[in-house]
Design an enzyme around this catalytic site. Structure first.
Site, PDB file in Angstrom:
ATOM      1  N   MET A  11       0.689  -1.214   0.023  1.00  0.00           N
ATOM      2  CA  MET A  11       0.079   0.001   0.084  1.00  0.00           C
ATOM      3  C   MET A  11       0.785   1.184   0.139  1.00  0.00           C
ATOM      4  O   MET A  11       0.857   2.168  -0.818  1.00  0.00           O
ATOM      5  CB  MET A  11      -1.049  -0.094   1.280  1.00  0.00           C
ATOM      6  CG  MET A  11      -1.996  -0.743   1.128  1.00  0.00           C
ATOM      7  SD  MET A  11      -3.745  -0.251   0.433  1.00  0.00           S
ATOM      8  CE  MET A  11      -4.392   0.655   1.315  1.00  0.00           C
ATOM      9  N   ARG A  31      11.952  -0.142   6.636  1.00  0.00           N
ATOM     10  CA  ARG A  31      13.106  -1.020   7.344  1.00  0.00           C
ATOM     11  C   ARG A  31      13.803  -1.463   6.107  1.00  0.00           C
ATOM     12  O   ARG A  31      15.051  -1.867   6.328  1.00  0.00           O
ATOM     13  CB  ARG A  31      12.465  -2.031   8.227  1.00  0.00           C
ATOM     14  CG  ARG A  31      11.925  -1.513   9.475  1.00  0.00           C
ATOM     15  CD  ARG A  31      11.425  -2.350  10.352  1.00  0.00           C
ATOM     16  NE  ARG A  31      10.589  -3.373   9.624  1.00  0.00           N
ATOM     17  CZ  ARG A  31      10.041  -4.572  10.347  1.00  0.00           C
ATOM     18  NH1 ARG A  31      10.445  -4.865  11.685  1.00  0.00           N
ATOM     19  NH2 ARG A  31       9.114  -5.385   9.714  1.00  0.00           N
ATOM     20  N   LYS A 164     -13.666   2.730   8.597  1.00  0.00           N
ATOM     21  CA  LYS A 164     -12.958   1.543   7.895  1.00  0.00           C
ATOM     22  C   LYS A 164     -13.187   0.362   8.448  1.00  0.00           C
ATOM     23  O   LYS A 164     -13.244  -0.755   7.991  1.00  0.00           O
ATOM     24  CB  LYS A 164     -11.490   1.835   7.751  1.00  0.00           C
ATOM     25  CG  LYS A 164     -10.608   0.886   7.011  1.00  0.00           C
ATOM     26  CD  LYS A 164     -11.056   0.725   5.778  1.00  0.00           C
ATOM     27  CE  LYS A 164     -10.055   0.108   4.723  1.00  0.00           C
ATOM     28  NZ  LYS A 164      -9.417  -1.179   5.250  1.00  0.00           N
ATOM     29  N   GLU A 171     -17.319  -5.813   4.073  1.00  0.00           N
ATOM     30  CA  GLU A 171     -16.519  -6.532   2.883  1.00  0.00           C
ATOM     31  C   GLU A 171     -16.836  -7.893   3.444  1.00  0.00           C
ATOM     32  O   GLU A 171     -16.993  -8.865   2.416  1.00  0.00           O
ATOM     33  CB  GLU A 171     -15.247  -5.870   2.802  1.00  0.00           C
ATOM     34  CG  GLU A 171     -14.188  -6.565   2.179  1.00  0.00           C
ATOM     35  CD  GLU A 171     -12.688  -6.158   2.550  1.00  0.00           C
ATOM     36  OE1 GLU A 171     -12.093  -6.863   3.016  1.00  0.00           O
ATOM     37  OE2 GLU A 171     -12.546  -4.933   2.228  1.00  0.00           O
TER      38      GLU A 171
END
Length: 292
Positions: A11, A31, A164, A171
């Protein structure tokens, strides 16, 4: 504007590119040094002009807490932190309070769009004070889909991630319905081309959706999903949605059942969970397990 972006995975990496395409400067840290523009959070902060905006895209829980703790020591009053990961909304309230004590603003942002967001844009649900939202608005505008919709100031701190979370609970239920229908169609002798039945639903039906389009994509790649094991992971938001429903005495039978169906998939090789796994891989690049 300038933005610091922490976490450049599936993402975050695409978000960096979309924001840059809109003409903004993004300094990214990860990282993995092969992905990073700078090699430490301190270097990221020093690369930005004040007042700074730093967007965090790392896993929820301890990883997010660690990054926010370090940012709290590096940033200055007037700067703003955005948590765009999948943190629990109760963590947002804690982070906002910790940063506010140092004069640092906080915005939580639920982000939906998966691996398709670079081209299609990301649906954004954000929470926080209007003053802090305004500092991040150019980035929200760059990330959102074209048109009038796809982004919302959902309310106070925590509202973005709560929204969300509910989105992801819905979903779960939608994917479960497609999966159950697919298994039933596969089971009967009279239906000889399940994939084309699914494809026919893409136009003119009340159940057409992007998830249906992705189901067809998955069936084009593996018509009977024979390559997949019927195992589907859950990322946490489904559990939090059900817990919030219990706390507020709101009945969520469909979402709760879809969560429990994923638990059942870990006991048996479930045909339905092959479709769930395929859909999660299609929209989010989530890992799947191969059939043995």
């Amino acid at each position: 504007m300038q933005l610091g972006l922490i976490g450049l995975g599936k993402m975050g990496g695409n978000m960096r590119e979309r924001i840059r395409r809109a003409g903004h400067t993004v300094v990214g840290y990860d990282r993995n040094p092969d992905l990073a523009d700078v090699h430490s959070l301190a270097e990221l902060v020093s690369s930005l002009e004040g007042p700074r905006v730093v967007w965090v895209m790392v896993p929820a829980g301890a990883p997010t807490q660690t990054v926010i703790d370090e940012l709290g020591d590096l940033l200055e009053a007037g700067d703003t932190v955005v948590d765009g990961g999948n943190s629990r909304w109760t963590d947002d309230e804690k982070h906002a309070e910790e940063l506010a004590a140092k004069g640092i603003g906080f915005v939580d942002c639920g982000v939906s769009g998966g691996v398709w967001g670079l081209e299609n844009g990301y649906a954004l649900m954000y929470g926080g004070d209007a003053e802090n939202i305004a500092k991040v608005q150019p980035v929200f505008d760059a990330l959102k889909p074209e048109g009038d919709f796809g982004a919302v100031h959902a309310g106070k701190v925590g509202a973005g991630h709560f929204s969300k979370m509910v989105h992801n609970g819905i979903e779960y239920a939608m994917m479960q319905a497609y999966a159950e229908g697919w298994e039933l169609l596969e089971k009967v002798d009279s239906v000889t081309d399940v994939r084309e039945v699914f494809r026919s639903w893409q136009e003119g039906t009340v159940i057409r959706s992007w998830l249906l389009d992705l189901a067809v994509n998955a069936l084009d790649e593996d018509e009977h999903l024979d390559k997949l094991r019927g195992y589907a992971q859950d990322s946490g938001e489904g559990r939090w949605t059900v817990e919030a429903a219990i706390d507020h005495a709101v009945p969520l039978p469909a979402i709760t059942a879809s969560l429990f169906a994923r638990f059942a998939s870990r006991q048996d090789d479930s045909p339905q969970m092959k479709m769930i796994a395929a859909l999660r891989n299609q929209f989010g690049g989530h890992a799947v397990e191969s059939a043995k």
